[in-house]
Design an enzyme around this catalytic site. Structure first.
Site, PDB file in Angstrom:
ATOM      1  N   GLU A 185     -38.670 -25.539  60.363  1.00 57.96           N
ATOM      2  CA  GLU A 185     -37.838 -24.783  59.039  1.00 57.96           C
ATOM      3  C   GLU A 185     -36.375 -24.950  59.264  1.00 57.96           C
ATOM      4  OE1 GLU A 185     -39.067 -20.684  58.682  1.00 57.96           O
ATOM      5  OE2 GLU A 185     -37.568 -20.342  56.928  1.00 57.96           O
ATOM      6  N   ARG A 217     -45.122 -21.310  73.545  1.00 55.21           N
ATOM      7  CA  ARG A 217     -43.923 -21.898  73.327  1.00 55.21           C
ATOM      8  C   ARG A 217     -43.187 -21.672  74.833  1.00 55.21           C
ATOM      9  NH1 ARG A 217     -42.440 -19.444  68.390  1.00 55.21           N
ATOM     10  NH2 ARG A 217     -40.267 -19.502  69.154  1.00 55.21           N
ATOM     11  N   LYS A 269     -33.979 -18.936  66.534  1.00 53.93           N
ATOM     12  CA  LYS A 269     -32.839 -19.316  65.585  1.00 53.93           C
ATOM     13  C   LYS A 269     -32.187 -18.083  65.273  1.00 53.93           C
ATOM     14  CE  LYS A 269     -35.971 -22.214  63.503  1.00 53.93           C
ATOM     15  NZ  LYS A 269     -36.554 -23.096  62.941  1.00 53.93           N
TER      16      LYS A 269
HETATM   17  P1  ATP Z   1     -37.532 -19.683  66.150  1.00 53.35           P
HETATM   18  O1  ATP Z   1     -38.294 -18.706  66.514  1.00 53.35           O
HETATM   19  O2  ATP Z   1     -36.561 -20.408  67.053  1.00 53.35           O
HETATM   20  O3  ATP Z   1     -36.771 -19.713  64.739  1.00 53.35           O
HETATM   21  P2  ATP Z   1     -39.711 -21.163  64.877  1.00 53.35           P
HETATM   22  O4  ATP Z   1     -41.061 -21.441  65.425  1.00 53.35           O
HETATM   23  O5  ATP Z   1     -39.562 -20.287  63.830  1.00 53.35           O
HETATM   24  O6  ATP Z   1     -38.571 -20.899  66.002  1.00 53.35           O
HETATM   25  P3  ATP Z   1     -39.928 -23.569  63.478  1.00 53.35           P
HETATM   26  O7  ATP Z   1     -38.650 -24.338  62.791  1.00 53.35           O
HETATM   27  O8  ATP Z   1     -40.851 -23.088  62.365  1.00 53.35           O
HETATM   28  O9  ATP Z   1     -39.091 -22.654  64.506  1.00 53.35           O
HETATM   29  O10 ATP Z   1     -40.630 -24.445  64.320  1.00 53.35           O
HETATM   30  C1  ATP Z   1     -40.913 -26.046  64.174  1.00 53.35           C
HETATM   31  C2  ATP Z   1     -41.962 -26.156  65.351  1.00 53.35           C
HETATM   32  O11 ATP Z   1     -41.371 -26.140  66.621  1.00 53.35           O
HETATM   33  C3  ATP Z   1     -43.173 -25.481  65.409  1.00 53.35           C
HETATM   34  O12 ATP Z   1     -44.471 -26.340  65.341  1.00 53.35           O
HETATM   35  C4  ATP Z   1     -43.085 -24.526  66.397  1.00 53.35           C
HETATM   36  O13 ATP Z   1     -44.260 -23.953  66.721  1.00 53.35           O
HETATM   37  C5  ATP Z   1     -42.353 -25.180  67.219  1.00 53.35           C
HETATM   38  N1  ATP Z   1     -41.465 -24.473  68.309  1.00 53.35           N
HETATM   39  C6  ATP Z   1     -40.654 -23.321  67.863  1.00 53.35           C
HETATM   40  N2  ATP Z   1     -40.033 -22.584  69.111  1.00 53.35           N
HETATM   41  C7  ATP Z   1     -40.805 -23.232  69.981  1.00 53.35           C
HETATM   42  C8  ATP Z   1     -40.945 -22.952  71.603  1.00 53.35           C
HETATM   43  N3  ATP Z   1     -40.034 -22.129  71.958  1.00 53.35           N
HETATM   44  N4  ATP Z   1     -41.437 -23.641  72.340  1.00 53.35           N
HETATM   45  C9  ATP Z   1     -42.174 -24.816  71.831  1.00 53.35           C
HETATM   46  N5  ATP Z   1     -42.581 -24.913  70.457  1.00 53.35           N
HETATM   47  C10 ATP Z   1     -41.715 -24.376  69.560  1.00 53.35           C
HETATM   48 MG    MG Z   2     -40.090 -20.215  61.833  1.00 54.42          MG
END
Ligand code: ATP
Ligand code: MG
Length: 561
Positions: free
Chosen positions: A37, A262, A272
């Site tokens: 995102e 994760r 983020k």
């Molecule tokens: P954040 O909580 O940091 O905003 P998010 O999961 O909301 O992370 P996205 O942009 O939605 O961030 O994630 C893009 C991809 O990266 C998704 O498939 C998500 O599952 C993966 N991802 C995000 N954080 C991690 C992590 N800590 N370890 C492994 N994969 C991750």
């Molecule tokens: Mg997200």
């Protein structure tokens, strides 16, 4: 930069894919996607997901798409989209011509919603967000059905169309899936599919005032792109029944969602939302602050893509959540730079040393090895003269028993140069040491005594006249606790390490580094690995310490044995 290895270590997701291929599922196709995102910069957790998705595609002769999951207009920005593209490329992966935006599919999402309404599987609900929360029930209590649940199809179609046309204010109505308000899985209790939001979108402008929810948009996007294995993190496990429900009810191509744990790292946070707090609160200097676990922060700190990929291979992919020790990440960059980084000498806190028996106005050129790990890196010449600098902490006037470096009357080796002996200590009126006087033994040129006598220490040094000034930034963990979020009552911000950045402004470095290019990496002998920062100016290079030479990972491993 070397290309990512085709095959990393095995894991349960690869096993599933191998099984699928054996059974001829998806006509032998493997197609993954990385779906960030664009609401912030990517972090090392995303790097794990990037390596997994692009790595699987490479290993199984498949494809991996880059998809901006941009269904939330209020938090997303073009700056983030650009940074994501840059970071994925930097990691060594390429989506070729398959860069997509979920917002490209807004019309299709709308059509699917109309389809669900026609099938009696979705309805327009007039409950306010508060009422909806009350109706939802709890983990132990079933929810209550919305009074709008049995609206006739025609009325739903009419209202949904008018939602799109902008006839209703934000939050006044939603489109909901008609599933089961008594489901044990709260995600299945008539989840919202569309909400009204009069907001400008970075791609679609003001064309839409209704926006689809993540769970709804994500599975349809996967389906449209022909994704075979939709790999996501564990928190989506409870959403999988909903993922499956939408695709089954719509009767469209159905990818398989697979969840993995994760990545969490010690001494940092990994979200983020929290990074935005750190950046806007001025706790760090920006998204790419070298203390941040963002990909851009790691890059600026001096991490290489190879080291980040090797880290991702080492941590593996599992179903169970765990926290990885930051020392492992540091081990990976040390291992990489040990092979590649040229060695140079730099003095962080200079102490002036006058070699009293060395002729004035004479300079000697001494040969130094660029990288003992890599003979092909060759040698270089380092200037030596009557006045040099050594590290302040390498000299003690009254040394304790275990201090073997320079002190009055003691002889030590200057790396690649000569043996020197301290003969005098010069102080100012306040008693502060201003310089020390030494004599050198010309017979020890190159660093060895022909008579075989030994010294207990080898010091790094630079020539005073020829060396140039540099700024060096030394980093420590951004947080003082291994888990900055362990205490639920305290904000993680309160665990920030006040000493995470130390700036040393009057360091002296070898003259050969004068024109060092932004991003180039060196080992400063005895001090660690350093990388030229983008803040450098022609007259004054700025270096970030990537990591010290001390391998704490090996220590942790040994302690566990
Ligand atoms: P954040 O909580 O940091 O905003 P998010 O999961 O909301 O992370 P996205 O942009 O939605 O961030 O994630 C893009 C991809 O990266 C998704 O498939 C998500 O599952 C993966 N991802 C995000 N954080 C991690 C992590 N800590 N370890 C492994 N994969 C991750
Ligand atoms: Mg997200």
């Amino acid at each position: 930069m070397t290309a990512p290895d085709a095959a990393g270590p095995s894991n349960f997701i690869k096993n599933i894919i191998e099984e699928d291929l054996k059974n001829g599922k998806n006509d032998g196709r493997v197609h993954t996607r990385f779906p960030p995102e664009p609401n912030g910069y990517l972090h090392i957790g995303h790097a794990k997901s990037i390596c997994l998705n692009f790595g699987i595609a490479a290993e199984f002769n498949g494809l991996c798409n880059l998809r901006m999951d941009d269904t939330n207009p209020t938090k997303e920005e073009v700056e983030y989209v650009e940074s994501i593209k840059q970071d994925v490329h930097w990691m060594g992966f390429d989506w070729q011509d398959r860069m997509y935006y979920a917002s490209d599919y807004f019309e299709r999402f709308y059509e699917c919603a109309v389809d669900l309404i026609k099938k009696g599987r979705a309805y327009v609900c007039d409950l306010s967000p508060d009422e909806m929360r009350q109706y939802r029930g709890t983990l132990t209590e079933a929810g209550k059905e919305s009074p709008y649940r049995s609206r006739p199809v025609e009325e739903n179609l009419d209202l949904f169309e008018r939602m799109r046309k902008g006839e209703f204010p934000d939050g006044s109505r939603t489109l909901r899936a008609k599933i089961d308000m008594a489901s044990g899985n709260i995600n299945m209790r008539d989840p919202v599919i569309y909400r009204i939001l009069h907001a400008e979108h970075h791609m679609t402008g003001d064309r839409w005032c209704i926006y689809p929810m993540y769970d709804y948009a994500h599975c349809i996007s996967d389906s449209i792109e022909g994704i075979t294995h939709s790999i996501c993190t564990l928190e989506f496990e409870d959403h999988r029944p909903l993922y499956d429900w939408f695709l089954d009810e719509l009767g469209i191509y159905h990818p398989q969602q697979i969840e993995f744990a994760r990545l969490n790292l010690t001494y940092t946070v990994m979200s983020k939302r929290k990074f935005i707090q750190l950046v806007t609160g001025g706790h760090v200097r920006g998204w790419d602050d070298p203390r941040m676990p963002t990909i851009s922060g790691l890059r600026r700190r001096g991490y290489t893509p190879e080291s980040v990929r090797s880290f991702c291979d080492r941590i593996g992919v599992a179903k169970a959540a765990s926290t990885v020790d930051m020392a492992l990440l540091e081990y990976c960059i040390r291992e990489d730079l040990n092979r590649r980084a040229p060695r140079v000498m730099a003095v962080l806190r200079p102490l002036r040393v006058v070699i009293t028996n060395y002729p004035e106005n004479q300079t000697d050129e001494l040969e130094a090895i660029n990288n003992p790990e890599d003979p092909s890196a060759g040698t270089r010449k380092v200037p030596f003269s009557r006045v040099i600098y050594i590290e302040k902490e390498d000299f003690m006037e009254d040394p304790p028993k275990k201090f073997f470096r320079l002190s009055p009357g003691r002889e030590v080796r200057l790396r690649y140069a000569y043996f020197i002996t301290c003969v005098d200590v010069i102080k100012d009126e306040r008693g502060e040491i201003t310089e020390i006087h030494c004599t050198y033994d010309p017979a020890t040129r190159g660093g060895d005594a022909p008579d075989g006598r030994k010294v207990k220490a080898t010091l790094h040094w630079v020539s005073a006249a020829e060396s140039i000034e540099a700024e060096v930034r030394l980093y420590d963990h951004l947080f003082i606790k291994p888990d900055p979020e362990e205490d639920e009552d305290r904000d993680f911000i309160s665990n920030i390490n006040p000493k995470s950045l130390e700036i040393v402004t009057d360091c002296r470095i070898e003259p050969g580094l004068a024109g060092a290019k932004h991003g180039s990496k060196y080992q400063f002998e005895r001090l660690g690995y350093f990388c030229v920062d983008s803040d450098s100016s022609p007259g004054k290079p700025v270096f970030n310490r990537t990591v010290t030479l001390k391998d704490t990972w090996a220590k942790i491993q040994n302690a566990q044995k």
